[in-house]
Design a protein around this motif. Sequence first.
Motif, PDB file in Angstrom:
ATOM      1  N   THR A  78       0.836  -1.205   0.000  1.00  0.00           N
ATOM      2  CA  THR A  78       0.000   0.000   0.000  1.00  0.00           C
ATOM      3  C   THR A  78       0.871   1.255   0.000  1.00  0.00           C
ATOM      4  O   THR A  78       2.100   1.189  -0.101  1.00  0.00           O
ATOM      5  CB  THR A  78      -0.925  -0.015   1.234  1.00  0.00           C
ATOM      6  OG1 THR A  78      -0.136  -0.369   2.390  1.00  0.00           O
ATOM      7  CG2 THR A  78      -2.024  -1.048   1.061  1.00  0.00           C
ATOM      8  N   HIS A  79       0.215   2.423   0.143  1.00  0.00           N
ATOM      9  CA  HIS A  79       0.930   3.708   0.148  1.00  0.00           C
ATOM     10  C   HIS A  79       0.498   4.543   1.356  1.00  0.00           C
ATOM     11  O   HIS A  79       0.261   5.740   1.241  1.00  0.00           O
ATOM     12  CB  HIS A  79       0.659   4.470  -1.153  1.00  0.00           C
ATOM     13  CG  HIS A  79       1.041   3.728  -2.387  1.00  0.00           C
ATOM     14  ND1 HIS A  79       2.357   3.594  -2.795  1.00  0.00           N
ATOM     15  CD2 HIS A  79       0.288   3.055  -3.293  1.00  0.00           C
ATOM     16  CE1 HIS A  79       2.393   2.881  -3.905  1.00  0.00           C
ATOM     17  NE2 HIS A  79       1.163   2.544  -4.229  1.00  0.00           N
ATOM     18  N   ARG A  84       2.864   7.532   2.225  1.00  0.00           N
ATOM     19  CA  ARG A  84       2.686   8.659   1.322  1.00  0.00           C
ATOM     20  C   ARG A  84       1.393   9.413   1.634  1.00  0.00           C
ATOM     21  O   ARG A  84       1.378  10.646   1.669  1.00  0.00           O
ATOM     22  CB  ARG A  84       2.672   8.165  -0.124  1.00  0.00           C
ATOM     23  CG  ARG A  84       2.519   9.290  -1.140  1.00  0.00           C
ATOM     24  CD  ARG A  84       2.464   8.758  -2.554  1.00  0.00           C
ATOM     25  NE  ARG A  84       2.387   9.841  -3.516  1.00  0.00           N
ATOM     26  CZ  ARG A  84       2.192   9.679  -4.817  1.00  0.00           C
ATOM     27  NH1 ARG A  84       2.072   8.454  -5.305  1.00  0.00           N
ATOM     28  NH2 ARG A  84       2.127  10.718  -5.625  1.00  0.00           N
ATOM     29  N   ASN A  85       0.309   8.662   1.858  1.00  0.00           N
ATOM     30  CA  ASN A  85      -0.970   9.309   2.151  1.00  0.00           C
ATOM     31  C   ASN A  85      -0.892  10.153   3.416  1.00  0.00           C
ATOM     32  O   ASN A  85      -1.428  11.266   3.466  1.00  0.00           O
ATOM     33  CB  ASN A  85      -2.075   8.252   2.305  1.00  0.00           C
ATOM     34  CG  ASN A  85      -2.399   7.559   1.002  1.00  0.00           C
ATOM     35  OD1 ASN A  85      -2.174   8.101  -0.068  1.00  0.00           O
ATOM     36  ND2 ASN A  85      -2.934   6.346   1.089  1.00  0.00           N
ATOM     37  N   TYR A  86      -0.224   9.620   4.443  1.00  0.00           N
ATOM     38  CA  TYR A  86      -0.127  10.361   5.699  1.00  0.00           C
ATOM     39  C   TYR A  86       0.767  11.585   5.550  1.00  0.00           C
ATOM     40  O   TYR A  86       0.428  12.684   6.013  1.00  0.00           O
ATOM     41  CB  TYR A  86       0.390   9.446   6.808  1.00  0.00           C
ATOM     42  CG  TYR A  86       0.432  10.125   8.158  1.00  0.00           C
ATOM     43  CD1 TYR A  86      -0.744  10.529   8.787  1.00  0.00           C
ATOM     44  CD2 TYR A  86       1.642  10.370   8.805  1.00  0.00           C
ATOM     45  CE1 TYR A  86      -0.717  11.167  10.023  1.00  0.00           C
ATOM     46  CE2 TYR A  86       1.681  10.996  10.032  1.00  0.00           C
ATOM     47  CZ  TYR A  86       0.501  11.405  10.637  1.00  0.00           C
ATOM     48  OH  TYR A  86       0.523  12.036  11.860  1.00  0.00           O
ATOM     49  N   GLN A 112       1.431  13.318   2.916  1.00  0.00           N
ATOM     50  CA  GLN A 112       0.869  14.339   2.040  1.00  0.00           C
ATOM     51  C   GLN A 112      -0.313  15.075   2.660  1.00  0.00           C
ATOM     52  O   GLN A 112      -0.725  16.117   2.129  1.00  0.00           O
ATOM     53  CB  GLN A 112       0.421  13.707   0.712  1.00  0.00           C
ATOM     54  CG  GLN A 112       1.575  13.306  -0.196  1.00  0.00           C
ATOM     55  CD  GLN A 112       1.101  12.892  -1.567  1.00  0.00           C
ATOM     56  OE1 GLN A 112      -0.042  12.516  -1.774  1.00  0.00           O
ATOM     57  NE2 GLN A 112       1.999  12.967  -2.542  1.00  0.00           N
ATOM     58  N   THR A 113      -0.860  14.584   3.756  1.00  0.00           N
ATOM     59  CA  THR A 113      -2.025  15.208   4.360  1.00  0.00           C
ATOM     60  C   THR A 113      -1.793  15.604   5.816  1.00  0.00           C
ATOM     61  O   THR A 113      -2.753  15.772   6.577  1.00  0.00           O
ATOM     62  CB  THR A 113      -3.250  14.274   4.280  1.00  0.00           C
ATOM     63  OG1 THR A 113      -2.950  13.041   4.946  1.00  0.00           O
ATOM     64  CG2 THR A 113      -3.633  13.989   2.839  1.00  0.00           C
ATOM     65  N   HIS A 142      -8.154  18.646   4.327  1.00  0.00           N
ATOM     66  CA  HIS A 142      -7.253  17.546   4.673  1.00  0.00           C
ATOM     67  C   HIS A 142      -6.345  17.925   5.846  1.00  0.00           C
ATOM     68  O   HIS A 142      -5.960  17.066   6.640  1.00  0.00           O
ATOM     69  CB  HIS A 142      -6.390  17.174   3.469  1.00  0.00           C
ATOM     70  CG  HIS A 142      -7.182  16.787   2.257  1.00  0.00           C
ATOM     71  ND1 HIS A 142      -7.775  17.711   1.425  1.00  0.00           N
ATOM     72  CD2 HIS A 142      -7.480  15.568   1.735  1.00  0.00           C
ATOM     73  CE1 HIS A 142      -8.391  17.082   0.442  1.00  0.00           C
ATOM     74  NE2 HIS A 142      -8.242  15.793   0.612  1.00  0.00           N
ATOM     75  N   TYR A 180      -8.042   5.257   4.458  1.00  0.00           N
ATOM     76  CA  TYR A 180      -6.823   4.705   3.875  1.00  0.00           C
ATOM     77  C   TYR A 180      -6.469   3.346   4.475  1.00  0.00           C
ATOM     78  O   TYR A 180      -5.928   2.477   3.797  1.00  0.00           O
ATOM     79  CB  TYR A 180      -5.648   5.661   4.082  1.00  0.00           C
ATOM     80  CG  TYR A 180      -5.762   6.990   3.398  1.00  0.00           C
ATOM     81  CD1 TYR A 180      -6.289   7.105   2.109  1.00  0.00           C
ATOM     82  CD2 TYR A 180      -5.322   8.161   4.028  1.00  0.00           C
ATOM     83  CE1 TYR A 180      -6.378   8.337   1.479  1.00  0.00           C
ATOM     84  CE2 TYR A 180      -5.413   9.392   3.397  1.00  0.00           C
ATOM     85  CZ  TYR A 180      -5.950   9.475   2.132  1.00  0.00           C
ATOM     86  OH  TYR A 180      -6.031  10.702   1.508  1.00  0.00           O
TER      87      TYR A 180
END
Length: 459
Positions: free
Chosen positions: A164-165, A168-170, A172-173, A366, A415
Amino acid sequence: MNKKIFLAHNSCLNAAYDLNVLRAGIEAAGHQLVDRPELADEIVFSGCSVREHWVDDAINQLDQARLRSPEARIVITGCIANTSRQIVQSRMTGGQLSFLPIQEVLLENSELSFAEVDRRLSQEGGNSFEPATANGLHSLRRRVGETKYRILAMLDEEDRRHGTHFVRNYRQTTKGFVFYDEQESCEMITVTRSCPYQCSFCNIPLGRGDFVSVPLQDIVAKAQAAVANGRHHIILIGDEVGNYGIKTGGARFPEMIQAVLSLHPSVTISIRYIEPKPFLKYFEKLLFWGKAGRLQLLYISLQSGSQRLLKAMRRGYDIDRIAKALREFRQSCPTILYGNWLVGFPGEQEEDFQATVSLVRDLDFHINVAIPFSPRPGTPAWVMADQVDPAVIDIRVNTLTEVASELKVALMSQYLAPIASSQCSAILELVWLAEYEQYVPNDQLPAPRPVIPLVLRNS
């Protein structure tokens, strides 16, 4: 004669970017940059003055520097040099103190033009814009603390397990990682300096000087070089980017954005930041770029959900109109939205604060940051009646931060669907706590620590 120079700061990304320009010029002139103040002949400190807390922090660091290097000359630059000189001088008696604009600091040490050094300098992602603390001064302004790094470690393990990513998701937000600790390939380019507005609470125009726009050809040249080197994400920096080009007779904001996007079909941009008025003015273009996936992040601060307070703040826009536009933008675009909310402005009543809380929930940015009002000398708000009790401000900041935590947990829950429930709950508890790490190290979080909601513990 070549000198040993120590650079430090507790400032925003805009000022940190400029300090890197100074760093490059000093190195080009043959001076040695050292990582501890006691090794320095000269200490240059760029200080923030947007809140009293940061002025106090800057003075504490300057005191540290003088104790560790009593013979060194201390040069104070950044906003604090323009807005808080008398305060600094009154609290730091004796020693060699100089107050200079950063352009003059560079000229004095190198005889180089600040604009020319900036024109040649590439500021890539992968470099932290946080103050360095390992061997330097103890700075309170740390945007990424221990809790956030623990979250990254846990998410990285899950990414390896599930392909998964989450990391990256965390990143970037989440405030702190965004802009100050970018790890993905990008190029940061300052396109404006200072702000043309005169909000009643803000001393940025005084601290940063006249509003100026960097020539378009310089911006495009930097972006073009970045693209040629494989960096297709361009972060446009400015205290107010939306007024780019005013009073120049040249390209304005839409033409500047389009010139960068036209360099390559895969170029994306982030804007730090744009005021609500130019956002509304150029809404259709921003919506078009957002829907096309060309606008990665937009930093736009509404400050309050109360129209009465916005008028007193001299913000100059209709909150219902801007909220409607942002609602459409949020629902239509994958663009990350980042905003600050000012809590405790003079005259703020409970209904004004609740209007802000409701708007924060409704727009569901976000990234949300609750900032306590801090009266700044020289601004109209400094002498306004009905100053809010600091204890009330603290309660409201914690309340709004709790709302921001709820929104962040809800976002991360989406996510983290593939993760086992027990591990998911453990991560989400930390995500909740990390929202309280606002510009201070983990060991300086207010006590008692925020209570994790029961619903989160059982998720």
